[in-house]
Write a protein that holds these residues in place. Structure first.
Motif, PDB file in Angstrom:
ATOM      1  N   PHE A 372       0.818  -1.212   0.000  1.00 15.17           N
ATOM      2  CA  PHE A 372       0.000   0.000   0.000  1.00 15.17           C
ATOM      3  C   PHE A 372       0.856   1.269   0.000  1.00 15.17           C
ATOM      4  CE2 PHE A 372      -3.204  -3.001   0.927  1.00 15.17           C
ATOM      5  CZ  PHE A 372      -4.389  -2.416   0.563  1.00 15.17           C
ATOM      6  N   LYS A 373       2.165   1.077   0.059  1.00 11.85           N
ATOM      7  CA  LYS A 373       3.059   2.245   0.105  1.00 11.85           C
ATOM      8  C   LYS A 373       2.816   3.191  -1.067  1.00 11.85           C
ATOM      9  CE  LYS A 373       7.222   1.222   2.676  1.00 11.85           C
ATOM     10  NZ  LYS A 373       8.617   0.801   2.595  1.00 11.85           N
ATOM     11  N   GLY A 374       2.701   4.467  -0.731  1.00 11.85           N
ATOM     12  CA  GLY A 374       2.639   5.485  -1.771  1.00 11.85           C
ATOM     13  C   GLY A 374       1.424   5.392  -2.668  1.00 11.85           C
ATOM     14  N   LEU A 375       0.353   4.793  -2.182  1.00  4.95           N
ATOM     15  CA  LEU A 375      -0.836   4.679  -3.035  1.00  4.95           C
ATOM     16  C   LEU A 375      -1.342   6.057  -3.452  1.00  4.95           C
ATOM     17  CD1 LEU A 375      -2.832   2.788  -4.342  1.00  4.95           C
ATOM     18  CD2 LEU A 375      -4.176   2.799  -2.260  1.00  4.95           C
ATOM     19  N   PHE A 444       2.234   8.876   3.369  1.00  7.19           N
ATOM     20  CA  PHE A 444       3.503   9.464   3.768  1.00  7.19           C
ATOM     21  C   PHE A 444       4.688   8.818   3.065  1.00  7.19           C
ATOM     22  CE2 PHE A 444       1.570  10.266   8.255  1.00  7.19           C
ATOM     23  CZ  PHE A 444       0.575  11.014   7.664  1.00  7.19           C
ATOM     24  N   ASP A 445       4.511   7.593   2.562  1.00  6.75           N
ATOM     25  CA  ASP A 445       5.650   6.898   1.979  1.00  6.75           C
ATOM     26  C   ASP A 445       5.642   7.007   0.463  1.00  6.75           C
ATOM     27  OD1 ASP A 445       6.338   6.294   4.480  1.00  6.75           O
ATOM     28  OD2 ASP A 445       5.739   4.188   4.431  1.00  6.75           O
ATOM     29  N   GLU A 446       6.831   6.754  -0.091  1.00  3.68           N
ATOM     30  CA  GLU A 446       6.944   6.771  -1.547  1.00  3.68           C
ATOM     31  C   GLU A 446       6.601   5.381  -2.075  1.00  3.68           C
ATOM     32  OE1 GLU A 446       7.398   9.377  -3.426  1.00  3.68           O
ATOM     33  OE2 GLU A 446       7.382  10.538  -1.555  1.00  3.68           O
ATOM     34  N   PRO A 447       6.002   5.312  -3.253  1.00  2.00           N
ATOM     35  CA  PRO A 447       5.653   3.991  -3.784  1.00  2.00           C
ATOM     36  C   PRO A 447       6.898   3.166  -4.134  1.00  2.00           C
ATOM     37  CG  PRO A 447       5.132   5.719  -5.361  1.00  2.00           C
ATOM     38  CD  PRO A 447       5.558   6.402  -4.113  1.00  2.00           C
ATOM     39  N   THR A 448       6.813   1.855  -3.899  1.00  2.00           N
ATOM     40  CA  THR A 448       7.899   0.973  -4.323  1.00  2.00           C
ATOM     41  C   THR A 448       7.494   0.218  -5.573  1.00  2.00           C
ATOM     42  OG1 THR A 448       6.982  -0.630  -2.796  1.00  2.00           O
ATOM     43  CG2 THR A 448       8.887   0.601  -2.029  1.00  2.00           C
TER      44      THR A 448
END
Lengths: 491, 492
Positions: A372-375, A444-448
């Motif tokens: 779900f990172k960076g969605l 808050f996170d960047e997508p991987t």
């Protein structure tokens, strides 16, 4: 001796469904894989038909409690409402699952037949007015679900999950049956309304009765998945293909709620002092274990499984606040709150598992939290929908999850169980942490993983509606609350 | 009085504009900024009639709007303002305009979401101040957490995730217990969430104390009072400039507002019984946190601690139960809204250019940014409570009230004049005066027209309030007297 044909009217939806399942099974045999969508369309039409028939029955019986088949089966407002909820949940499940199943080679006729059979099991449970009818419905539901979990035959994980589910499920059914037999021993009847009368008027053997009640509550607790009968939930939710997880985690909760209502409230209300205490323990343990264990999960399906456990624990708070010192004033408030909670929970769960499937694609399961990172950077709209769903699970206004919590807490305070309310809100604070973590990952996170998210049109529209419904019902919760209130009041 | 639903407009205009802005992508950043500014200005315009049409003679709620919302729980969409809440709606709408302007250039990523978060938050905050139904209050109160959480987490500094989660969970802890308290009052009042009904509800002392504890957790975390203040420095340091400004100027006021809307009038006996406790915590905030502020090396952290100390003054003013104390505290709240927002915006101006908040990285800024230095001088003076600035009026009144109440409380409270001056002016000296510290400072450019406009508007507010506070005090007068009457009447 004359034989009276029982009135079939209250069971029209079930009869229609049975006919249609048979049709679906037969038609599917003659369809090549590329025409499988016909089975899909037929299933959806069946659900629509059931919904229309249920509404029709509700009107024809004018919403009155209408028993049939020698009082074994009953049509009432709560039943109609829960059945309609189940149709919507199953229809939504089918839409969300379509692409997911097709990508994984599970797009088969059996799936539809099993889902519809499971639905029939739920409907029988919801309308059961007799221990045996209830048990039949439960088994029909459970056996279909065991098979659904194992549908992906090549997956060791799914097979293991199905095995666990089956063994523990059979055990729970045994407990339930044993409890029923005890109660039969004490009251000499299996008819739920007769049981209630027998307990109220005659002087049944209290020890046998309470003994039976313990088994009954245990069996029910297993089906709801509350601690300490929760062991199967994380493994099954995790191991089953996500479409099946959604099927297990959504509509059957409505049926389990109906089962609890029929058994405890319709049948054993006079023993409320006894079972309310049991529910207190189950409820507090579930909120504790569910919320604490969910924090440690890295797999979103397992996390949502533990979240289910805690939510079912919270729902029980509504069921246990109904009778205060033998006084029933609080009952409608409390039980309708529990119903509202379950309905809201199902709505939110549909969306959250739907989102897991939406992010999955052929050969890739989006089941880790990190997926779900960076969605928000990949697709702000779906991130927003998931945000609404997570805040609803956490119970933060203005989403509907808040009102679900509010309506359960209110009767609890009216029943002077303030300490329990404080415990409940403290655990939901712990719960907020892991829902926030999803929001954190998305925003808050960047997508991987930068793969395009391109769901089909119908799925995209439905999941948007699902997410926005959580917000809309949060702004205007009255209609759904009133529906639950009327349903319970008519019991 | 006019018949337009000004309160609803001041709530929903910003929210609708915020939602509309969300539809734009980053390619249309310029349009997003313009639309947001229009939304913020319209929101301000909708709240001005509240002041213009306000009747200062009465303590009754004005601009009341009431309609059934959730009949199942007897919850109403019930809005209204008295002389206390109207000030905060104006303050909030005003600060929102400044925040939109302040984020004009410094925010480059996800502009639409940034502006939307602030506009939605602005509407929700107006809702908190206008709500007269406890559940409506709660919904707005909680809903503000969501945009603030995102603002800190998405646009914040390096440690933003920690700060955002801490902010959210800390505040949620308090508000969940407040929810239980609300439900308890709902039950006791025979099924009513109307705040004004609760003002008349008789309650025994034990439940009052327990309810006070629940409210205390909710509001003290927001204020924040020592010792539940630890989230604030983290949140401030990590939040973007606009976030810090709104946090300090408005969100902190929610806690103090909660005390005067709920704790004091609903639980007067508990308030009296626990006044000593509250005063002690307030004095610790004033003295101890003042000392902590002196030791800070990070400008934002320093201002954050100074906020806690100033808010300690506010809670002190409430719990000495005199007209001086409460009016002084309210003025202090409004003034702190301007001054803290201004201080954070000043730090933001420097941070945009130097990307550092460390005091040690600066020195001699006055040489390169004279206009900025003189404006910041004014705000620094207001922060330490110099006469003729808004900071003076409130502090003076609270100290007067405290001295009448008890000499030593007044004495300790007055130390703020020393500590405040010490940490603010010492920071100002190290950052602004002296020789140019390094090449980066030498290369600084003075503020442009937009930044000047933002700071000048605040400067006018700060000076205006300091020189002529009457328009402010006359509005709150009737309501404060009414509040004092409620606090004085025992409910036992």
């Amino acid at each position: 001796m004359n034989f009276n044909m029982p009135s079939l009217l209250p069971a029209y939806p079930e009869i229609f469904l049975l006919i249609m399942v048979s049709v679906v099974l037969v038609v599917d045999l003659f369809l090549p894989q590329r025409l499988r969508y016909i089975t899909y369309a037929l299933s959806q039409l069946t659900l629509l038909g059931c919904a229309l028939l249920t509404v029709d029955v509700a009107f024809l019986t004018a919403g009155r409690i209408t028993p049939t088949f020698g009082n074994m089966f009953v049509a009432d407002l709560m039943g109609h409402a829960l059945k309609l909820g189940a149709y919507i949940a199953v229809a939504t499940t089918l839409v969300y699952s379509r692409a997911y199943l097709a990508d994984r080679g599970l797009w088969k006729g059996e799936f539809f037949a099993l889902v519809l059979f499971a639905l029939m099991g739920m409907m029988v449970m919801i309308s059961a007015n007799h221990f045996l009818t209830l048990y039949l419905g439960l088994e029909l539901l459970s056996l279909s679900l065991y098979a659904l979990v194992a549908l992906n035959r090549d997956s060791a994980l799914s097979t293991e999950a199905a095995m666990k589910y089956f063994v523990l499920g059979a055990l729970a059914s045994g407990l339930l049956l044993y409890g029923m037999s005890m109660i039969y021993g004490a009251t000499a009847t299996l008819d739920i309304s007769q049981v209630a009368k027998a307990i109220a008027s005659a002087n049944p053997n209290k020890i046998v009765l309470t003994f039976g009640l313990v088994f009954l509550v245990s069996g029910m607790a297993f089906k709801l998945g509350v601690v300490p009968f929760h062991m199967w939930i994380p493994d099954v939710y995790h191991g089953a293909p996500t479409a099946m997880t959604l099927m297990i985690g959504s509509a059957p909760k409505l049926a389990a709620f109906a089962m609890a209502m029929r058994l405890l409230v319709n049948g054993l209300l006079d023993l409320a002092v006894d079972w309310q205490q049991m529910l207190v323990i189950l409820s507090v343990l579930s909120m504790a274990v569910g919320n604490l264990a969910a924090i440690a999960q890295t797999n979103i399906k397992r996390m949502l499984a533990y979240s289910t456990i805690s939510h079912m624990g919270f729902m029980l708070l509504g069921l246990l606040a109904g009778v205060v010192n033998g006084n029933l004033l609080n009952a409608v408030d409390a039980y309708s709150a529990a119903m509202f909670y379950v309905v809201v929970y199902v709505l939110t769960t549909l969306g959250s598992f739907g989102m897991v499937m939406l992010l999955s694609r052929a050969g890739f399961e989006a089941e880790n939290l990190d997926d779900f990172k960076g969605l928000n950077a990949r697709n702000p709209w779906y991130a927003f929908i998931m945000l609404l769903l997570m805040f609803s699970l956490a119970g933060v206004p203005p989403t509907v999850g808040f009102y679900a919590k509010l309506s359960v807490l209110q009767p609890l305070l009216a029943a002077e169980m303030t300490w329990l309310a404080v415990v409940a809100v403290l655990f939901s604070l712990i719960g907020a942490f892991y829902y926030l973590r999803i929001v954190k990952l998305m925003y808050f996170d960047e997508p991987t993983d930068n793969a395009l998210i391109e769901p089909s049109m119908d799925m995209s529209v439905l999941i948007s509606v699902n997410g926005l419904a959580v917000l809309a019902l949060g702004v205007m919760p009255q209609s759904l609350m009133a529906l639950c209130y009327i349903s319970i009041k008519s019991l | 009085m006019t018949s337009a639903p000004w309160l609803s407009l001041s709530i929903w205009i910003p929210i609708l504009f915020g939602l509309a802005v969300l539809a734009f992508s980053d390619r249309h950043a310029a349009q997003v900024r313009q639309i947001s500014l229009i939304g913020a200005l319209l929101g301000l315009a909708a709240s001005l009639p509240l002041y213009a049409g306000f009747n200062i003679q009465t303590s009754a709620m004005q601009f009341v709007e009431i309609s059934t919302w959730i009949p199942r729980f007897n919850i109403h969409y019930h809005l209204g303002v008295d002389g206390i809440s109207v000030l905060f709606i104006l303050l909030n709408s005003f600060i929102t305009v400044l925040v939109v302007l302040a984020g004009w250039e410094s925010i480059k990523q996800r502009v639409a979401q940034y502006m939307a978060a602030f506009l939605i938050m602005s509407g929700l905050l107006n809702g908190v101040f206008a709500a007269l139904d406890a559940m409506l209050f709660y919904v707005f109160f909680e809903a503000t957490l969501i945009p603030m959480y995102l603002v800190i987490g998405v646009w914040g500094g390096p440690n933003r995730v920690y700060a955002a989660v801490k902010f959210f969970l800390y505040t949620l802890l308090g508000s969940l217990l407040m929810l239980v308290a609300f439900l308890y009052l709902f039950d006791k009042s025979g099924g009513s969430f109307a705040i004004l009904d609760w003002h008349k509800l008789p309650l025994a002392l034990t439940p009052q104390i327990l309810l006070f504890a629940a409210f205390f957790l909710a509001f003290a975390v927001k204020v924040p009072m020592w010792p539940v203040h630890t989230w604030l420095p983290d949140a401030h340091v990590e939040a973007p400039t606009g976030g810090s400004a709104v946090l300090a100027a408005i969100l902190l006021k929610l806690g103090a507002y909660g005390f005067i809307r709920f704790s004091l009038p609903v639980l007067p006996d508990a308030s009296h019984a626990l006044a000593g406790f509250m005063i002690t915590l307030s004095l610790i905030a004033v003295v101890y946190i003042g000392l902590v502020a002196i030791a800070q090396t990070d400008m934002k952290k320093l201002i954050a601690y100074s906020s806690i100390a100033h808010m300690g003054f506010v809670t002190l003013g409430f719990f000495i139960f005199s007209a001086y104390g409460i009016e002084g505290a309210l003025i202090q709240m409004v003034s702190h809204g301007f001054v803290s927002a201004a201080m954070f915006l000043c730090v933001g101006v420097m941070y945009d250019r130097m990307h550092s908040r460390n005091i040690a990285d600066y020195g001699g800024v006055v040489n390169t940014m004279p206009k900025f230095a003189s404006l910041m001088m004014l705000f620094a003076m207001a922060n330490c409570g110099l006469p003729a600035t808004s900071g003076f009026v409130g502090e003076f009144m609270v100290i007067m009230g405290a001295l009448k109440h008890n000499f030593w409380i007044g004495f300790l409270a007055a130390t703020t004049l020393i500590f405040g001056a010490a940490y603010t002016l010492w920071m100002y000296k190290r950052v602004i005066f002296g020789a140019v510290a390094n090449d980066h400072v030498a290369a600084l450019k003075d503020i442009g027209a937009r930044e000047f406009l933002v700071l000048a508007l605040l400067a006018i507010a700060v000076l205006g309030m300091g020189l002529y506070p009457l328009p402010l005090t006359e509005v709150m007068h009737a309501s404060v007297n009414d509040l004092l009457k409620h606090v004085a009447a025992s409910k036992l």
